[in-house]
Design an enzyme around this catalytic site. Structure first.
Site, PDB file in Angstrom:
ATOM      1  N   TYR A 155      -1.725   0.346  10.922  1.00 16.24           N
ATOM      2  CA  TYR A 155      -1.977  -0.378   9.657  1.00 16.24           C
ATOM      3  C   TYR A 155      -0.729  -0.343   8.778  1.00 16.24           C
ATOM      4  O   TYR A 155      -0.268  -1.378   8.280  1.00 16.24           O
ATOM      5  CB  TYR A 155      -3.170   0.271   8.940  1.00 16.24           C
ATOM      6  CG  TYR A 155      -3.344  -0.156   7.487  1.00 16.24           C
ATOM      7  CD1 TYR A 155      -3.964  -1.365   7.160  1.00 16.24           C
ATOM      8  CD2 TYR A 155      -2.897   0.655   6.438  1.00 16.24           C
ATOM      9  CE1 TYR A 155      -4.134  -1.744   5.829  1.00 16.24           C
ATOM     10  CE2 TYR A 155      -3.060   0.280   5.109  1.00 16.24           C
ATOM     11  CZ  TYR A 155      -3.680  -0.919   4.812  1.00 16.24           C
ATOM     12  OH  TYR A 155      -3.839  -1.299   3.493  1.00 16.24           O
ATOM     13  N   THR A 203       0.796  -1.230   0.000  1.00 14.69           N
ATOM     14  CA  THR A 203       0.000   0.000   0.000  1.00 14.69           C
ATOM     15  C   THR A 203       0.830   1.283   0.000  1.00 14.69           C
ATOM     16  O   THR A 203       1.934   1.321   0.569  1.00 14.69           O
ATOM     17  CB  THR A 203      -0.913   0.006   1.250  1.00 14.69           C
ATOM     18  OG1 THR A 203      -1.454   1.324   1.423  1.00 14.69           O
ATOM     19  CG2 THR A 203      -0.177  -0.356   2.519  1.00 14.69           C
ATOM     20  N   LYS A 248       1.696  -3.337   7.475  1.00 14.16           N
ATOM     21  CA  LYS A 248       1.882  -3.582   6.038  1.00 14.16           C
ATOM     22  C   LYS A 248       3.364  -3.486   5.636  1.00 14.16           C
ATOM     23  O   LYS A 248       3.802  -4.113   4.685  1.00 14.16           O
ATOM     24  CB  LYS A 248       1.053  -2.584   5.230  1.00 14.16           C
ATOM     25  CG  LYS A 248      -0.442  -2.944   5.153  1.00 14.16           C
ATOM     26  CD  LYS A 248      -0.690  -4.053   4.141  1.00 14.16           C
ATOM     27  CE  LYS A 248      -2.160  -4.349   3.959  1.00 14.16           C
ATOM     28  NZ  LYS A 248      -2.425  -5.361   2.938  1.00 14.16           N
ATOM     29  N   GLU A 269       0.209   3.609   1.829  1.00 10.28           N
ATOM     30  CA  GLU A 269       0.307   4.048   3.232  1.00 10.28           C
ATOM     31  C   GLU A 269       1.728   3.866   3.761  1.00 10.28           C
ATOM     32  O   GLU A 269       2.102   4.484   4.761  1.00 10.28           O
ATOM     33  CB  GLU A 269      -0.681   3.278   4.111  1.00 10.28           C
ATOM     34  CG  GLU A 269      -2.140   3.638   3.879  1.00 10.28           C
ATOM     35  CD  GLU A 269      -2.515   5.036   4.341  1.00 10.28           C
ATOM     36  OE1 GLU A 269      -2.159   5.404   5.477  1.00 10.28           O
ATOM     37  OE2 GLU A 269      -3.165   5.763   3.579  1.00 10.28           O
TER      38      GLU A 269
END
Ligand code: NAP
Ligand code: G4F
Length: 375
Positions: A151, A127, A155, A129
């Site tokens: 999160y 991601t 990840k 992110e």
């Protein structure tokens, strides 16, 4: 016929990827979690097809994963399962780490335990992110990571363990670093879908006001249906490599919101700053929607609620898809930003109308039963 195993098959991306792979002639297997309620809406239309199979499992359960992998013996695994909501990861950080970090390790180890390390290719749903508190704009495959939520930290582990297994065991496993991708199947608590559903409800008199968090946040939003093609393309290359998948365009939450309302026939004006920002309806266009109520004009339809602020927020995501364009031959703007919003709003206008009709039928039935008109 190739065999694919998809974790997270009930999610937005899992459902589109299943359709894509079935069309390519794959035998598609998916892992679903047991639940007391029906959550299989996105794949209901695929169930019963001859090359579509479901297996119970969970990314927190390695024994179950090994059983499924040994039974299916997939050529390709798409690991899409995750606790995918960034704000929720602040409330459930341990669960998020277990699924989004250690879960990736369990998938890799299941493949090794089943003796498929040389045969099975693995795609990891990574991601944007990871760039978090960004250190460079726009972001590409060489931009340093700075994860900015539980999160993203989970990840990041997933990203690195995939790279490690590629180098240590020579496995074909790679990460697609995907920027935000949305659709009419997007979960209803992600900002784009929350906006398109609320715009449709407000336009049909079913909701008074939409409450949002940080409207200045910037994202690179693409269409999920286009992005699943990249997941497949990444696994078809001669060499396993990681790719940034993005449109190369950046827009704010505010801009998305204004355009979504516009497609329902409502014009908004944004006033004020921070927690005091509002959006007021300045005009309605009955040529877009003849049923719009005149009383909407002058009303405040969007407000800010600090409930939707995050302890740390990622506010400047903008992807550079040069590598994906060159090596995968992928067109990042097949569906434009405007088209994406239109698709979502049109879908949600119909959904809200259908929900209203179903509600009406239930109300009528209850009334007829009460009056003894139907027995
Ligand atoms: P989504 O709609 O939230 O779907 C997540 C899927 O993961 C669902 O099928 C969910 O099953 C499953 N899942 C959650 N916890 C699980 C567990 N413990 N064991 C097995 N399955 C579990 O997410 P999405 O938007 O399709 O995204 C797919 C993947 O891409 C995710 O890994 C996400 O983090 C990543 N990603 C998404 C975006 C984006 O913009 N959409 C961008 C970058 C990366 P239930 O239906 O049972 O909950
Ligand atoms: O739609 P969002 O919740 O998506 P976010 O946080 O970017 O995460 C999504 O994209 C990631 C890829 O970059 C995926 F990895 C992840 O799984 C997920 O699919 O929020 C987008 C932005 C944020 O800055 C948030 O603060 O919108 C802002 N926002 C403003 N008001 C809101 C709201 N977000 C949500 N969910 N709800 C609001 O009311």
């Amino acid at each position: 016929m190739k065999t694919a195993l998809i974790t997270g098959i009930t999610g937005q991306d899992g459902s589109y990827l299943s359709e894509f792979l079935l069309n390519k002639g794959y035998d598609v297997h998916g892992i679903i979690r047991r639940s007391s309620t029906d959550y299989r809406e996105r794949i209901a239309h695929l169930e019963g097809k001859p090359h579509f199979h479901l297996h119970y499992g969970d990314l927190s359960d390695s024994m179950g994963l090994i059983q499924v992998v040994s039974k299916v013996r997939p050529d390709e695994i798409y690991n899409l399962a995750a606790q995918s909501h960034v704000q929720v990861s602040f409330d459930s950080p341990e669960f998020t780490a277990n699924v989004d970090a250690t879960g990736v390790l369990r998938v890799l180890e299941a493949v090794r335990a089943c003796g498929l390390a040389d045969k099975c290719r693995i795609y990891q749903a990574s991601t944007s992110e990871l760039y978090g508190k960004v250190e460079e704009v726009p972001q590409n495959e060489n931009t340093p990571f700075h994860p900015y939520s539980p999160y993203a930290v989970a990840k990041l582990y997933g990203y690195w363990i995939v790279k490690e297994y590629r180098e240590a065991y020579n496995m074909y496993c790679c990460s697609g670093i995907l920027f935000n991708h949305e659709s009419e199947r997007r979960g209803e608590t992600f900002v784009t879908r929350k906006i398109t559903l609320a715009a449709a409800r407000i336009a049909q008199g079913k909701q008074d006001c939409l409450y949002l968090g940080n409207m200045s946040s910037l994202r690179d939003w693409g269409y999920a249906k286009d992005y699943v093609e990249c997941m497949w393309l990444i696994l078809q290359q001669d060499k396993a490599e990681d790719f940034v998948i993005a449109t190369g365009e950046q827009h704010s939450v505010r801009e998305f919101c204004g355009k979504a309302f516009k497609y329902t026939g409502i014009t908004l004006r944004f006033d004020g700053e921070g927690e005091n920002e509002v959006a007021i309806c300045t005009a309605i266009d009955k040529s877009v929607n003849p049923k719009l109520c005149d009383e909407l004009v002058g009303k405040t339809l969007v407000r800010v609620s600090p409930d939707f602020y995050r302890p740390t927020d990622v506010v400047n995501l903008w992807g550079d898809p040069t590598k994906a364009k060159a090596k995968l031959g992928w067109n990042p703007t097949k569906t434009s930003f405007e088209q994406l919003i239109r698709i979502m709003v049109e879908h949600d206008m119909k959904k809200v109308a259908a929900d209203h009709a179903a509600e009406q039928v239930r109300t009528n039935l209850a009334e007829y039963l009460e009056k003894g008109i139907v027995k």
